[in-house]
Motif scaffolding. Structure first.
Motif, short mmCIF file in Angstrom:
data_model
loop_
_atom_site.label_atom_id
_atom_site.label_comp_id
_atom_site.label_asym_id
_atom_site.label_seq_id
_atom_site.Cartn_x
_atom_site.Cartn_y
_atom_site.Cartn_z
N SER A 32 -3.29 -4.45 1.70
CA SER A 32 -2.61 -4.60 0.41
C SER A 32 -2.92 -5.96 -0.21
O SER A 32 -3.03 -6.08 -1.43
CB SER A 32 -1.10 -4.37 0.55
N ALA B 155 2.98 3.30 -4.81
CA ALA B 155 2.89 4.11 -6.04
C ALA B 155 3.54 5.47 -5.87
O ALA B 155 4.02 6.06 -6.85
CB ALA B 155 1.43 4.27 -6.44
N GLU B 156 3.61 5.96 -4.61
CA GLU B 156 4.23 7.27 -4.41
C GLU B 156 5.72 7.26 -4.72
O GLU B 156 6.29 8.30 -5.03
CB GLU B 156 4.04 7.72 -2.94
N GLY B 157 6.34 6.08 -4.65
CA GLY B 157 7.78 5.99 -4.89
C GLY B 157 8.13 5.55 -6.30
O GLY B 157 9.27 5.17 -6.57
N ARG B 158 7.17 5.58 -7.20
CA ARG B 158 7.49 5.15 -8.56
C ARG B 158 6.81 6.06 -9.59
O ARG B 158 5.87 6.79 -9.27
CB ARG B 158 7.07 3.69 -8.78
N ARG B 159 7.33 5.99 -10.80
CA ARG B 159 6.74 6.69 -11.94
C ARG B 159 6.58 5.67 -13.06
O ARG B 159 7.50 4.88 -13.29
CB ARG B 159 7.65 7.82 -12.42
N GLU C 251 12.61 11.90 -15.29
CA GLU C 251 11.82 11.66 -14.07
C GLU C 251 12.68 11.30 -12.86
O GLU C 251 12.27 11.50 -11.72
CB GLU C 251 10.84 10.50 -14.31
N ASP D 244 11.48 3.10 -10.37
CA ASP D 244 11.46 3.18 -8.91
C ASP D 244 12.41 4.29 -8.51
O ASP D 244 13.61 4.21 -8.81
CB ASP D 244 11.91 1.84 -8.30
N THR E 176 0.85 -1.20 0.00
CA THR E 176 0.00 0.00 0.00
C THR E 176 0.89 1.25 0.00
O THR E 176 1.84 1.34 0.78
CB THR E 176 -0.90 0.01 1.26
N GLY E 177 0.58 2.18 -0.88
CA GLY E 177 1.33 3.45 -0.91
C GLY E 177 2.59 3.39 -1.75
O GLY E 177 3.26 4.42 -1.92
#
Ligand SMILES: CC(C)(COP(=O)(O)OP(=O)(O)OC[C@H]1O[C@@H](n2cnc3c(N)ncnc32)[C@H](O)[C@@H]1OP(=O)(O)O)[C@@H](O)C(=O)NCCC(=O)NCCS
Length: 281
Positions: free
Chosen positions: A171, A37-41, A85, A58, A34-35
């Motif tokens: 998750s 996604a904030e550390g990836r593009r 990015e 990542d 969970t969460g």
């Protein structure tokens, strides 16, 4: 499930079995923390209504790609996008050694191979599967959707040797809701008292007729009793019953983490291609 996820999965499935990904790696990697996604593009490229490439970065700077070998020019484009990015510092990128169009793009962009830990794809022809045998006092079965709490618990108990697992009931529920998760391929070993002590999550790609095991684990107090062997074999049989002809699993191939590879080879998996990691200062 996001449209980004389904777009990536469409490419994973369309490109067949000869690349880094399976629907199951994607399903697990995308949803199990969970969460995260904030550390990836992530970026997806389409052409003519068809997905032709994606890049998964990542942060700060590791990128994984999938690029249609018929459209190799997208590998350079995806690396250039990752440069825009990524954060300051070293860039790394990983490919399966057979993805020569990716490796050529890494080298053209100034990346050089490293001796980083690697993963070796292992394959199992499902024409022959050993019979699952359990010690007395245990049984193997697939889970039900309403068992998410216990199912997440056996995963956490099996995967907290080195650091606490970040998988939670929340998750794991996201994993269960992700296409193509199906409880018929998600197996556990439980004690007579109903405690789950080993698990093996299988993912079935019905188009390519391939199953993937990801992840597998046994809680420390019950290891080396043959529970993971039996659990994995039960999933392989479920794959075959559903029409699969081959199964895959991707343990570490280097000497730093050798036990999972021994387990899979002990139940009939055969090693194939490995990943290679490249870096650019
Ligand atoms: C890897 C893991 C799943 C093995 O589970 P397990 O239930 O202990 O494995 P089994 O008892 O079914 O072992 C079956 C065979 O695998 C091999 N094996 C398993 N553990 C081994 C070990 N510690 N050393 C050497 N071989 C081992 C042996 O060939 C064994 O057969 P044998 O006991 O007759 O010699 C478990 O150690 C674990 O959960 N580790 C942490 C999570 C993990 O790394 N998962 C796999 C990621 S790909």
């Amino acid at each position: 499930m996001t449209s980004e996820y389904l777009a990536m999965q469409s490419l994973v499935q369309r490109l067949g079995n000869d690349h880094r990904w399976h629907l199951g790696d994607m399903g697990w990697s995308y949803h199990s923390i969970t969460g995260a996604a904030e550390g990836r593009r992530i970026k997806v490229w389409e052409d003519g209504g068809e997905v032709v490439a994606f890049a998964w970065l990542d942060l700060p700077g590791h990128v994984d790609l999938l690029v249609d070998p018929a459209r190799p020019e997208y590998a350079a484009e995806a690396l250039a996008w990752s440069d825009t990015e990524a954060r300051e510092g070293k860039r790394t990128a990983t490919a399966l050694e057979t993805e020569t169009h990716l490796i050529a793009a890494f080298e053209a962009a100034g990346y050089r191979e490293t001796d980083a830990p690697f993963f070796t794809h292992h394959h199992h022809d499902l024409a022959h599967i050993d019979e699952p045998v359990l010690p007395q006092g245990f049984r193997v079965r697939h889970v039900e959707r309403d068992e998410v709490e216990a199912r997440a618990g056996v995963h956490r108990g099996s995967w907290s040797d080195l650091a606490p697992s970040r998988v939670t009931a929340e998750s794991y529920a996201a994993v269960m809701n992700a296409w193509p998760y199906a409880p018929e391929f998600d197996w556990v070993v439980e004690t007579d008292g109903g405690e789950m002590v080993a698990s093996s999550l299988g993912w079935f790609d019905e188009v390519n007729r391939t199953g993937l095991l990801e992840p597998v684990g046994c809680v420390p107090a019950y290891r080396r009793m043959g529970l993971s062997r039996a659990c994995n074999l039960a999933v392989l049989k479920a794959f075959r019953d559903a029409g699969a002809v081959e199964a895959r699993v991707c343990p570490r191939g280097d000497d730093g983490y050798p036990i999972p590879g021994k387990l899979y080879r002990a139940i009939g998996f055969v090693p194939g291609a490995r990943t290679r990691t490249y870096a650019r200062p």
